[in-house]
Design an enzyme around this catalytic site. Structure first.
Site, PDB file in Angstrom:
ATOM      1  N   ASP A  60      38.532  46.689  47.061  1.00 51.13           N
ATOM      2  CA  ASP A  60      37.648  46.832  45.902  1.00 51.13           C
ATOM      3  C   ASP A  60      38.493  46.979  44.646  1.00 51.13           C
ATOM      4  OD1 ASP A  60      34.738  47.389  45.055  1.00 51.13           O
ATOM      5  OD2 ASP A  60      35.829  49.045  44.119  1.00 51.13           O
ATOM      6  N   ASP A  77      35.024  37.380  35.124  1.00 53.70           N
ATOM      7  CA  ASP A  77      35.044  36.258  36.071  1.00 53.70           C
ATOM      8  C   ASP A  77      36.468  35.749  36.297  1.00 53.70           C
ATOM      9  OD1 ASP A  77      32.308  36.429  36.333  1.00 53.70           O
ATOM     10  OD2 ASP A  77      31.878  34.606  35.181  1.00 53.70           O
ATOM     11  N   GLU A 103      32.712  42.966  43.206  1.00 57.34           N
ATOM     12  CA  GLU A 103      34.170  43.063  43.075  1.00 57.34           C
ATOM     13  C   GLU A 103      34.829  43.486  44.381  1.00 57.34           C
ATOM     14  OE1 GLU A 103      32.531  47.079  41.808  1.00 57.34           O
ATOM     15  OE2 GLU A 103      31.967  45.018  41.489  1.00 57.34           O
TER      16      GLU A 103
END
Length: 181
Positions: A60, A77, A103
């Site tokens: 993460d 992005d 994410e």
């Protein structure tokens, strides 16, 4: 006539196979990063022999919401695509890297031990920390947290649960770290 008829059938068969391949790729690939998605990892693990081990590394991006809030979604992005590159370049050809959601990313390492998984996760974490994120935006920097668990590929749900719990332990204990579960 029979030859032309067979040629037509063969052409349609090849066309259908090509369309099927495109549909499978679309269904199993994350459009932003080009990585596998959940379906892709599930299919990857399902293709392993019963009882084969898989090590899952749940990764993460720490404080990713801050990236979007501070730099905008276009940079967010681009950051996700760059993290995908860092992860992909840090694993073996036999491994599978996926964008799990938002994410979160997942590394599936076949026939690996928890020690090997922790080693890969640590390498990924260090590479991300040392990466030149400021090339995407001035002041951008990020770290990763990871949870590692191993078990039979045909018990993917259980292994995923343990990797996810280890990831949350890494986040609870300060982020930018690797925890095994």
């Amino acid at each position: 006539d029979q030859i032309w008829g067979r040629a037509g059938v063969e052409g349609r068969r090849r066309d259908l196979e090509a369309r099927e391949e495109i549909l499978i790729r679309t269904a199993e690939q994350d459009p932003l990063t080009g990585l596998a998605n959940r379906r892709g990892v599930e299919r990857f693990c399902a293709a392993m022999a019963p009882g084969d081990a898989v090590c899952l590394v749940m990764v993460d991006i720490d404080h990713f919401k801050t990236v979007n809030d501070r730099f905008g979604h276009a940079v967010g992005d681009a950051t996700l695509r760059e993290v995908a590159q860092v992860l992909s370049s840090s694993v073996r050809a036999v491994d599978r890297v996926a964008r799990w959601g938002g994410e979160e990313f997942l590394l599936a390492l076949p026939t690996s031990s928890v020690e090997f998984g922790a080693e890969v996760a640590t390498r990924v974490r260090r590479r991300a920390q040392e990466h030149h994120w400021e090339e995407l935006a001035d002041g951008l920097g990020l770290t990763l947290s990871a949870g590692v668990a191993c078990g039979p590929a045909d018990d993917l749900t259980s292994v995923l649960h343990r990797a996810d719990a280890a990831l949350y332990a890494a986040k609870r204990t300060g982020r930018n770290r690797v925890v095994t579960g």
